[in-house]
Design an enzyme around this catalytic site. Sequence first.
Site, PDB file in Angstrom:
ATOM      1  CB  CYS A   1     -18.496   1.091   8.697  1.00 44.19           C
ATOM      2  SG  CYS A   1     -17.461   0.155   9.850  1.00 44.19           S
TER       3      CYS A   1
ATOM      4  NE  ARG B   1     -18.160  -4.816  13.186  1.00 41.77           N
ATOM      5  CZ  ARG B   1     -18.379  -3.986  12.155  1.00 41.77           C
ATOM      6  NH1 ARG B   1     -17.394  -3.335  11.617  1.00 41.77           N
ATOM      7  NH2 ARG B   1     -19.591  -3.847  11.674  1.00 41.77           N
TER       8      ARG B   1
ATOM      9  CB  CYS C   1     -16.119  -6.334   6.071  1.00 47.96           C
ATOM     10  SG  CYS C   1     -17.451  -6.152   7.239  1.00 47.96           S
TER      11      CYS C   1
ATOM     12  CB  CYS D   1      -0.915  -0.007   1.220  1.00 48.18           C
ATOM     13  SG  CYS D   1      -2.028   1.404   1.234  1.00 48.18           S
TER      14      CYS D   1
ATOM     15  CB  CYS E   1      -1.318   3.674   8.103  1.00 46.43           C
ATOM     16  SG  CYS E   1      -2.336   4.439   6.813  1.00 46.43           S
TER      17      CYS E   1
ATOM     18  CB  CYS F   1     -18.923  -3.746   4.874  1.00 43.48           C
ATOM     19  SG  CYS F   1     -17.921  -2.367   5.473  1.00 43.48           S
TER      20      CYS F   1
ATOM     21  CB  CYS G   1      -1.171  -0.357   8.219  1.00 43.80           C
ATOM     22  SG  CYS G   1      -1.993  -1.516   7.097  1.00 43.80           S
TER      23      CYS G   1
END
Length: 342
Positions: free
Chosen positions: A194, A266, A103, A59, A63, A134, A66
């Site tokens: 979400c 959640r 998801c 990616c 972040c 999702c 991550c």
Amino acid sequence: MNYSTIGKLRHDWQRQEVEVLFKLPFNELLFRAQTVHRAFFDPAAVQVSSLLSIKTGSCPEDCAYCPQSAYHDTGLGGEELLEVRQVLEAAQAARAAGVSRFCMGAAWRNPGDEDLNRVEAMIREVKALGMETCMTLGMLNPEQAGRLQAAGLDYYNHNLDTSPEFYGTVITTRTYQDRLDTLRHVRDAGIKVCCGGILGMGEQRKDRIGLLLQLANMEQHPDSVPVNLLVQVEGTPLDGVEPLDPLEFVRCIAVARIMMPVSLVRLSAGRESMSDEFQALCFLAGANSVFYGDKLLTTTNAETGGDDDLFRRLGMQRMEPVDSGREATASGEINYRGCRSS
Ligand code: SAM
Ligand code: DTB
Ligand code: SF4
């Protein structure tokens, strides 16, 4: 707390009153959260989602938490977008395991318009199984949000992750405002939102409050609020950060429940490292949704056998999709479908 305000959705929370909630004696805070929770939900019902990484690794974002960021050496290679058939097989297995929402996540900064053709097919096929869908694909422009809505997408996950003040120490390649813009496009397209964050990244309570204020003061609360406990992954800059006190995590769940009474809260990443008793406290504080399945996106999740056992020991049942639906009118009155309404 003025109990007559239970049933009103507020979007004008002030920092000071949230600080007061956090400082309440633990038992008092949990009692208040339980009171709010029971006004809108069956406290024994838990919504069950499962996750699939449809495009893993490499990616371009940085972040710090991550494992999929190309900036960190975590041993994850980059993979291509899965075929629709592979996604369908995973969704069928999840449905057979009693999961109501599927998801799908992609390690993208944003999807390319070409990618969306296949993503749209995934949404249609998974919906045809009778499951809620999702997606979390990174930033969206209004046209892309419209395409996903037209394909029948139920929810879009896009997290704010932390407070605006702490954000810059975690991510530098995309701004807080970028995230708010995507959330606006998703909402405007008529897709359910979400949106939540991650706790335990070395942030302070004022940052946890900052995140909750952002979420609860949105024009419309997110329909679903994932509260992740950082999964520390070797090779990421946040590996080795001081773990968060579990009772502080439970307090956050309770305050989220009080501030966003009709949203699904959640208990997301991080359950594998939590004891059953820690999770039970989270459910008591108002969490009513989990990710179920052996894997999150790239890391392992709490085992399904252990989850089934935990739900049985706690006397919790899986929520039907209709139970998570609700309509809040402009005046703030709530018409609840499927769940307890008084
Ligand atoms: N790339 C897309 C994006 O960031 O919008 C979608 C996938 S991304 C993995 C979805 C969310 O997973 C992130 O916003 C973050 O909140 C959460 N997440 C990622 N790594 C995590 C970790 N190690 N621990 C807890 N949550 C994590
Ligand atoms: C969210 O808030 N948590 C999920 C989901 N949205 C996409 C992702 C958790 C990822 C945990 C790290 C991993 O497995 O890669
Ligand atoms: Fe990429 Fe999403 Fe991971 Fe950030 S959280 S590095 S955007 S996959």
